[in-house]
Motif scaffolding. Structure first.
Motif, mmCIF file in Angstrom:
data_model
loop_
_atom_site.group_PDB
_atom_site.id
_atom_site.type_symbol
_atom_site.label_atom_id
_atom_site.label_comp_id
_atom_site.label_asym_id
_atom_site.label_seq_id
_atom_site.Cartn_x
_atom_site.Cartn_y
_atom_site.Cartn_z
ATOM 1 N N LYS A 121 0.837 -1.204 0.000
ATOM 2 C CA LYS A 121 0.000 0.000 0.000
ATOM 3 C C LYS A 121 0.871 1.253 0.000
ATOM 4 O O LYS A 121 2.012 1.232 0.449
ATOM 5 C CB LYS A 121 -0.914 0.035 1.233
ATOM 6 C CG LYS A 121 -1.704 -1.218 1.468
ATOM 7 C CD LYS A 121 -2.849 -1.323 0.538
ATOM 8 C CE LYS A 121 -3.686 -2.525 0.951
ATOM 9 N NZ LYS A 121 -4.402 -3.114 -0.092
ATOM 10 N N GLU A 122 0.314 2.338 -0.494
ATOM 11 C CA GLU A 122 1.072 3.584 -0.602
ATOM 12 C C GLU A 122 0.563 4.685 0.320
ATOM 13 O O GLU A 122 1.114 5.770 0.328
ATOM 14 C CB GLU A 122 1.029 4.088 -2.052
ATOM 15 C CG GLU A 122 1.730 3.174 -3.039
ATOM 16 C CD GLU A 122 3.216 3.033 -2.762
ATOM 17 O OE1 GLU A 122 3.843 4.024 -2.336
ATOM 18 O OE2 GLU A 122 3.744 1.932 -2.961
ATOM 19 N N ASP A 123 -0.477 4.430 1.112
ATOM 20 C CA ASP A 123 -1.013 5.489 1.973
ATOM 21 C C ASP A 123 -0.109 5.700 3.185
ATOM 22 O O ASP A 123 0.743 4.878 3.502
ATOM 23 C CB ASP A 123 -2.445 5.151 2.402
ATOM 24 C CG ASP A 123 -2.503 3.878 3.206
ATOM 25 O OD1 ASP A 123 -2.908 3.935 4.360
ATOM 26 O OD2 ASP A 123 -2.136 2.824 2.653
ATOM 27 N N ARG A 124 -0.313 6.827 3.865
ATOM 28 C CA ARG A 124 0.558 7.216 4.978
ATOM 29 C C ARG A 124 0.503 6.238 6.136
ATOM 30 O O ARG A 124 1.528 5.939 6.757
ATOM 31 C CB ARG A 124 0.166 8.613 5.468
ATOM 32 C CG ARG A 124 0.501 9.710 4.486
ATOM 33 C CD ARG A 124 0.002 11.058 4.954
ATOM 34 N NE ARG A 124 0.575 11.388 6.245
ATOM 35 C CZ ARG A 124 0.114 12.350 7.029
ATOM 36 N NH1 ARG A 124 -0.906 13.071 6.660
ATOM 37 N NH2 ARG A 124 0.680 12.604 8.194
ATOM 38 N N LEU A 125 -0.686 5.736 6.456
ATOM 39 C CA LEU A 125 -0.829 4.815 7.579
ATOM 40 C C LEU A 125 -0.085 3.509 7.312
ATOM 41 O O LEU A 125 0.616 3.007 8.202
ATOM 42 C CB LEU A 125 -2.312 4.534 7.846
ATOM 43 C CG LEU A 125 -2.613 3.599 9.012
ATOM 44 C CD1 LEU A 125 -2.128 4.208 10.317
ATOM 45 C CD2 LEU A 125 -4.092 3.304 9.081
ATOM 46 N N SER A 126 -0.193 2.984 6.121
ATOM 47 C CA SER A 126 0.502 1.741 5.787
ATOM 48 C C SER A 126 2.013 1.938 5.818
ATOM 49 O O SER A 126 2.747 1.079 6.316
ATOM 50 C CB SER A 126 0.073 1.240 4.415
ATOM 51 O OG SER A 126 -1.295 0.920 4.413
ATOM 52 N N ASN A 166 -5.713 10.625 4.715
ATOM 53 C CA ASN A 166 -4.680 11.656 4.792
ATOM 54 C C ASN A 166 -4.414 12.102 6.214
ATOM 55 O O ASN A 166 -3.350 12.630 6.522
ATOM 56 C CB ASN A 166 -5.074 12.874 3.940
ATOM 57 C CG ASN A 166 -5.098 12.538 2.479
ATOM 58 O OD1 ASN A 166 -4.411 11.638 2.022
ATOM 59 N ND2 ASN A 166 -5.926 13.254 1.716
ATOM 60 N N GLN A 167 -5.380 11.909 7.112
ATOM 61 C CA GLN A 167 -5.206 12.325 8.504
ATOM 62 C C GLN A 167 -4.914 11.150 9.416
ATOM 63 O O GLN A 167 -4.865 11.302 10.625
ATOM 64 C CB GLN A 167 -6.474 13.030 8.980
ATOM 65 C CG GLN A 167 -6.761 14.292 8.220
ATOM 66 C CD GLN A 167 -8.049 14.941 8.682
ATOM 67 O OE1 GLN A 167 -8.774 14.418 9.498
ATOM 68 N NE2 GLN A 167 -8.330 16.111 8.137
ATOM 69 N N ALA A 168 -4.694 9.964 8.858
ATOM 70 C CA ALA A 168 -4.574 8.749 9.667
ATOM 71 C C ALA A 168 -3.245 8.641 10.391
ATOM 72 O O ALA A 168 -3.194 8.221 11.537
ATOM 73 C CB ALA A 168 -4.794 7.523 8.801
#
Length: 170
Positions: A121-126, A166-168
Motif C-alpha cells: 500500500k502507498e497510503d501514509r498509515l501503511s 490523509n489524517q490517519a
C-alpha cells in the motif's frame, strides 16, 4: 479400527459438521448486521476492520460519548502502555492488557492482517506501519496499529465522519 471406534468417530464427525454449519449461519448473521448498520459500514473503511470487528466496535462504543477521547477508549481495551513514572521521568512499559479482552484480541488480529498487506500500500498509515515494523518487533507494530485503529474508530463514531486516510498517520 474396531466397529465401536468407527461409530464413535462417525458421531464426532456429525457433531463437528453440525457445529460448522451453526458457525456459518452465525457468520452470515454478523455479516448481515454489519451491512445494515450504518456505523458498522463506516468502520469497515478502516484497514483490518471487517464485519466482526465493526459490529463488536459498534456494541462497545455506541455513539462514543462515554469516552472523552480515543486514548480512553484504547485504554479501556488494554491497548495503551502501562505507565511507571516517578520523579518527572516517564517510563512506558508494555500494554496493560486490562479491559475488554475479546475486542482487544479482534483488534490485534485485524491489525496483524493489515500489517501483512501494508507493504503493497502507498497510503501514509501503511507506510507508518511498515516503518514501525522494520525498526521494532512485528508484535509491537501490530499493537501500535491496533491502538491507532481503535482511536480512529472512536473518532469516526464520535464525529460521524468517514475514514480520512490523509489524517490517519501522525
Amino acid at each position: 479400527m474396531t466397529a465401536r471406534f468407527r461409530r464413535l468417530l462417525d458421531g464426532l464427525w456429525d457433531d463437528l459438521r453440525a457445529l460448522d454449519g451453526r458457525v456459518s449461519k452465525l457468520d452470515g448473521e454478523i455479516t448481515a448486521i454489519a451491512t445494515n448498520e450504518p456505523s458498522a459500514v463506516h468502520l469497515q473503511q478502516l484497514r483490518g476492520v471487517g464485519p466482526m470487528i465493526a459490529t463488536a466496535l459498534v456494541v462497545a462504543l455506541g455513539d462514543a460519548r462515554q469516552f472523552a477521547n480515543g486514548r480512553q477508549f484504547a485504554a479501556s481495551l488494554g491497548l495503551t502502555p502501562r505507565q511507571h513514572s516517578s520523579g518527572g521521568k516517564d517510563r512506558l512499559l508494555g500494554i496493560s492488557k486490562r479491559g475488554d479482552t475479546y475486542l482487544r484480541t479482534l483488534m490485534v488480529h485485524g491489525a496483524r492482517s493489515a500489517l501483512r498487506t501494508a507493504k503493497s500500500k502507498e497510503d501514509r498509515l501503511s507506510q507508518w506501519a511498515v516503518r514501525l515494523a522494520e525498526r521494532s518487533h512485528p508484535n509491537v507494530a501490530a499493537i501500535a496499529l491496533a491502538n491507532k485503529t481503535a482511536r480512529m474508530a472512536w473518532a469516526m463514531l464520535r464525529h460521524g465522519t468517514d475514514y480520512q486516510p490523509n489524517q490517519a498517520a501522525a
